[in-house]
Motif scaffolding. Structure first.
Motif, PDB file in Angstrom:
ATOM      1  N   THR A 134       1.418  12.878   1.961  1.00 32.98           N
ATOM      2  CA  THR A 134       0.757  11.910   1.081  1.00 32.98           C
ATOM      3  C   THR A 134       1.712  11.468  -0.019  1.00 32.98           C
ATOM      4  OG1 THR A 134      -1.350  13.046   1.497  1.00 32.98           O
ATOM      5  CG2 THR A 134      -1.266  11.541  -0.378  1.00 32.98           C
ATOM      6  N   ASN A 135       1.977  10.172  -0.075  1.00 31.18           N
ATOM      7  CA  ASN A 135       2.823   9.602  -1.127  1.00 31.18           C
ATOM      8  C   ASN A 135       1.919   9.184  -2.286  1.00 31.18           C
ATOM      9  OD1 ASN A 135       4.494   8.163  -2.798  1.00 31.18           O
ATOM     10  ND2 ASN A 135       5.184   6.711  -1.257  1.00 31.18           N
ATOM     11  N   VAL A 136       1.859  10.014  -3.316  1.00 33.09           N
ATOM     12  CA  VAL A 136       0.931   9.735  -4.415  1.00 33.09           C
ATOM     13  C   VAL A 136       1.283   8.446  -5.149  1.00 33.09           C
ATOM     14  CG1 VAL A 136       0.331  12.161  -4.731  1.00 33.09           C
ATOM     15  CG2 VAL A 136       2.219  11.192  -6.045  1.00 33.09           C
ATOM     16  N   MET A 137       2.549   8.056  -5.129  1.00 25.62           N
ATOM     17  CA  MET A 137       2.940   6.840  -5.843  1.00 25.62           C
ATOM     18  C   MET A 137       2.424   5.577  -5.162  1.00 25.62           C
ATOM     19  SD  MET A 137       4.375   8.203  -8.366  1.00 25.62           S
ATOM     20  CE  MET A 137       5.012   6.781  -9.226  1.00 25.62           C
ATOM     21  N   ALA A 138       2.050   5.695  -3.894  1.00 18.58           N
ATOM     22  CA  ALA A 138       1.544   4.536  -3.148  1.00 18.58           C
ATOM     23  C   ALA A 138       0.017   4.429  -3.202  1.00 18.58           C
ATOM     24  CB  ALA A 138       2.001   4.627  -1.700  1.00 18.58           C
ATOM     25  N   ASP A 139      -0.647   5.386  -3.854  1.00 19.99           N
ATOM     26  CA  ASP A 139      -2.112   5.396  -3.933  1.00 19.99           C
ATOM     27  C   ASP A 139      -2.772   5.164  -2.567  1.00 19.99           C
ATOM     28  OD1 ASP A 139      -2.137   5.900  -6.648  1.00 19.99           O
ATOM     29  OD2 ASP A 139      -2.260   3.784  -7.205  1.00 19.99           O
ATOM     30  N   PRO A 140      -2.454   5.998  -1.579  1.00 24.88           N
ATOM     31  CA  PRO A 140      -3.047   5.783  -0.252  1.00 24.88           C
ATOM     32  C   PRO A 140      -4.559   5.936  -0.276  1.00 24.88           C
ATOM     33  CG  PRO A 140      -1.963   7.914  -0.359  1.00 24.88           C
ATOM     34  CD  PRO A 140      -1.611   7.194  -1.626  1.00 24.88           C
ATOM     35  N   GLU A 141      -5.217   5.202   0.597  1.00 27.67           N
ATOM     36  CA  GLU A 141      -6.679   5.149   0.605  1.00 27.67           C
ATOM     37  C   GLU A 141      -7.299   6.528   0.783  1.00 27.67           C
ATOM     38  OE1 GLU A 141     -10.199   2.961   3.206  1.00 27.67           O
ATOM     39  OE2 GLU A 141      -8.149   2.182   3.256  1.00 27.67           O
ATOM     40  N   LEU A 142      -6.749   7.344   1.689  1.00 30.62           N
ATOM     41  CA  LEU A 142      -7.325   8.661   1.940  1.00 30.62           C
ATOM     42  C   LEU A 142      -7.320   9.521   0.678  1.00 30.62           C
ATOM     43  CD1 LEU A 142      -8.495  10.680   4.006  1.00 30.62           C
ATOM     44  CD2 LEU A 142      -6.140  11.408   4.468  1.00 30.62           C
ATOM     45  N   ILE A 201      -7.063   8.357  -2.656  1.00 32.18           N
ATOM     46  CA  ILE A 201      -7.847   7.756  -3.737  1.00 32.18           C
ATOM     47  C   ILE A 201      -9.350   7.855  -3.462  1.00 32.18           C
ATOM     48  CG2 ILE A 201      -8.312   5.620  -5.001  1.00 32.18           C
ATOM     49  CD1 ILE A 201      -5.591   7.003  -5.573  1.00 32.18           C
ATOM     50  N   GLU A 202      -9.737   7.728  -2.195  1.00 32.80           N
ATOM     51  CA  GLU A 202     -11.155   7.842  -1.852  1.00 32.80           C
ATOM     52  C   GLU A 202     -11.691   9.257  -2.104  1.00 32.80           C
ATOM     53  OE1 GLU A 202     -11.728   6.645   2.172  1.00 32.80           O
ATOM     54  OE2 GLU A 202     -11.908   4.510   1.670  1.00 32.80           O
ATOM     55  N   ASN A 203     -10.807  10.238  -2.001  1.00 30.54           N
ATOM     56  CA  ASN A 203     -11.247  11.626  -2.105  1.00 30.54           C
ATOM     57  C   ASN A 203     -10.918  12.275  -3.446  1.00 30.54           C
ATOM     58  OD1 ASN A 203     -12.432  12.517   0.598  1.00 30.54           O
ATOM     59  ND2 ASN A 203     -10.586  11.397   1.211  1.00 30.54           N
ATOM     60  N   ASN A 204      -9.974  11.716  -4.174  1.00 32.66           N
ATOM     61  CA  ASN A 204      -9.610  12.269  -5.477  1.00 32.66           C
ATOM     62  C   ASN A 204      -9.270  11.106  -6.410  1.00 32.66           C
ATOM     63  OD1 ASN A 204      -8.441  13.446  -7.718  1.00 32.66           O
ATOM     64  ND2 ASN A 204      -7.138  14.850  -6.577  1.00 32.66           N
ATOM     65  N   PRO A 205     -10.178  10.748  -7.316  1.00 37.47           N
ATOM     66  CA  PRO A 205      -9.928   9.594  -8.196  1.00 37.47           C
ATOM     67  C   PRO A 205      -8.692   9.755  -9.059  1.00 37.47           C
ATOM     68  CG  PRO A 205     -11.859  10.836  -8.907  1.00 37.47           C
ATOM     69  CD  PRO A 205     -11.476  11.376  -7.576  1.00 37.47           C
ATOM     70  N   LEU A 206      -8.217  11.003  -9.243  1.00 35.65           N
ATOM     71  CA  LEU A 206      -6.998  11.219 -10.018  1.00 35.65           C
ATOM     72  C   LEU A 206      -5.743  10.899  -9.214  1.00 35.65           C
ATOM     73  CD1 LEU A 206      -7.973  14.593 -11.716  1.00 35.65           C
ATOM     74  CD2 LEU A 206      -7.991  12.308 -12.747  1.00 35.65           C
ATOM     75  N   GLY A 207      -5.876  10.807  -7.901  1.00 37.96           N
ATOM     76  CA  GLY A 207      -4.735  10.476  -7.057  1.00 37.96           C
ATOM     77  C   GLY A 207      -3.664  11.544  -7.051  1.00 37.96           C
ATOM     78  N   LYS A 208      -4.071  12.816  -7.091  1.00 37.39           N
ATOM     79  CA  LYS A 208      -3.110  13.918  -7.154  1.00 37.39           C
ATOM     80  C   LYS A 208      -3.193  14.795  -5.915  1.00 37.39           C
ATOM     81  CE  LYS A 208      -2.921  14.616 -12.191  1.00 37.39           C
ATOM     82  NZ  LYS A 208      -3.093  15.640 -13.246  1.00 37.39           N
ATOM     83  N   VAL A 209      -2.094  15.477  -5.652  1.00 43.40           N
ATOM     84  CA  VAL A 209      -2.085  16.526  -4.632  1.00 43.40           C
ATOM     85  C   VAL A 209      -1.823  17.853  -5.335  1.00 43.40           C
ATOM     86  CG1 VAL A 209      -1.333  15.027  -2.751  1.00 43.40           C
ATOM     87  CG2 VAL A 209       0.402  16.157  -4.153  1.00 43.40           C
ATOM     88  N   PRO A 210      -2.355  18.952  -4.762  1.00 45.76           N
ATOM     89  CA  PRO A 210      -3.101  19.011  -3.506  1.00 45.76           C
ATOM     90  C   PRO A 210      -4.546  18.553  -3.661  1.00 45.76           C
ATOM     91  CG  PRO A 210      -3.003  21.196  -4.487  1.00 45.76           C
ATOM     92  CD  PRO A 210      -2.163  20.294  -5.367  1.00 45.76           C
ATOM     93  N   THR A 211      -5.032  17.946  -2.604  1.00 50.88           N
ATOM     94  CA  THR A 211      -6.450  17.650  -2.449  1.00 50.88           C
ATOM     95  C   THR A 211      -6.871  18.246  -1.120  1.00 50.88           C
ATOM     96  OG1 THR A 211      -6.389  15.625  -3.776  1.00 50.88           O
ATOM     97  CG2 THR A 211      -8.154  15.815  -2.153  1.00 50.88           C
TER      98      THR A 211
END
Length: 198
Positions: A31-39, A41-51
């Protein structure tokens, strides 16, 4: 279950090591957090890993919340049942995660700003916290055997990240901490493939 991850993240390394230790099968999703991938952002509004996404669709985020979830899911394999020992494990995890917060703040300051805007006093402030924590850890390493806990994996993620991003800058005067991963690997050989890496 799925773990949305970045291979360099020490928080991801912590939860992947813990899940492996607990015998919980999981799939990692790059997961490339800088690209805000849909999977993400849909699951973590903070856009962070790990999710973490469970098979039933429930989502857990923040590495410490995930660790507590893994502990419950594994039948309490990740933290001691004794209250005093559990507190010690959770305190170690908090110290290691807090140290990583400082290291990541330094990394962001150094890599996200133009050179002329890098604020060295901020870096120095964060590094002083790191040095205090590392000195404390070198003098107070946890007993490490086949019975590991969440604090061990937080420490493993932290030391792995130091080796990845700050190699040669932290080891002097801290031989016990420097060599601790060798001891951990005797009881948890998966450390070498799960530690943070580029």
């Amino acid at each position: 279950m799925k773990i949305l991850y970045s291979p360099t993240s020490p928080y991801v390394a912590k939860v992947c090591m813990a899940a492996t230790y607990c015998g919980l099968p999981f799939e990692t999703v790059p997961t490339n957090v800088m690209a805000d991938p849909e999977l993400l952002i849909e699951n973590n509004p903070l856009g962070k890993v790990p999710t973490l996404i469970n098979d039933d669709g429930t989502v857990i985020y923040d590495s410490r919340a995930i660790m507590q979830h893994l502990d419950r899911k594994s039948g309490r394999k990740l933290y001691p049942r004794n209250a005093v020992k559990r507190t010690e494990a959770e305190r170690l995890e908090a110290l290691c995660d807090g140290t990583l917060d400082c290291l990541l703040a330094i990394r962001m300051e150094m890599t996200s700003r133009p050179a002329e805007f890098i604020y060295q006093p901020w870096i120095d402030r964060q590094w002083s916290k790191v040095e205090r924590a590392l000195d404390h850890l070198n003098a107070n390493l946890p007993r490490t055997s086949k019975n590991l806990h969440g604090g061990h994996f937080a420490l493993a993620g932290m030391v792995g990240y130091l080796g990845l991003r700050f190699d040669g800058q932290w080891e002097r005067g801290r031989p016990k901490l420097k060599h601790w991963p060798d001891r951990l690997s005797r009881f948890f050989p998966d450390y070498q493939k799960l530690k943070p890496m580029a």
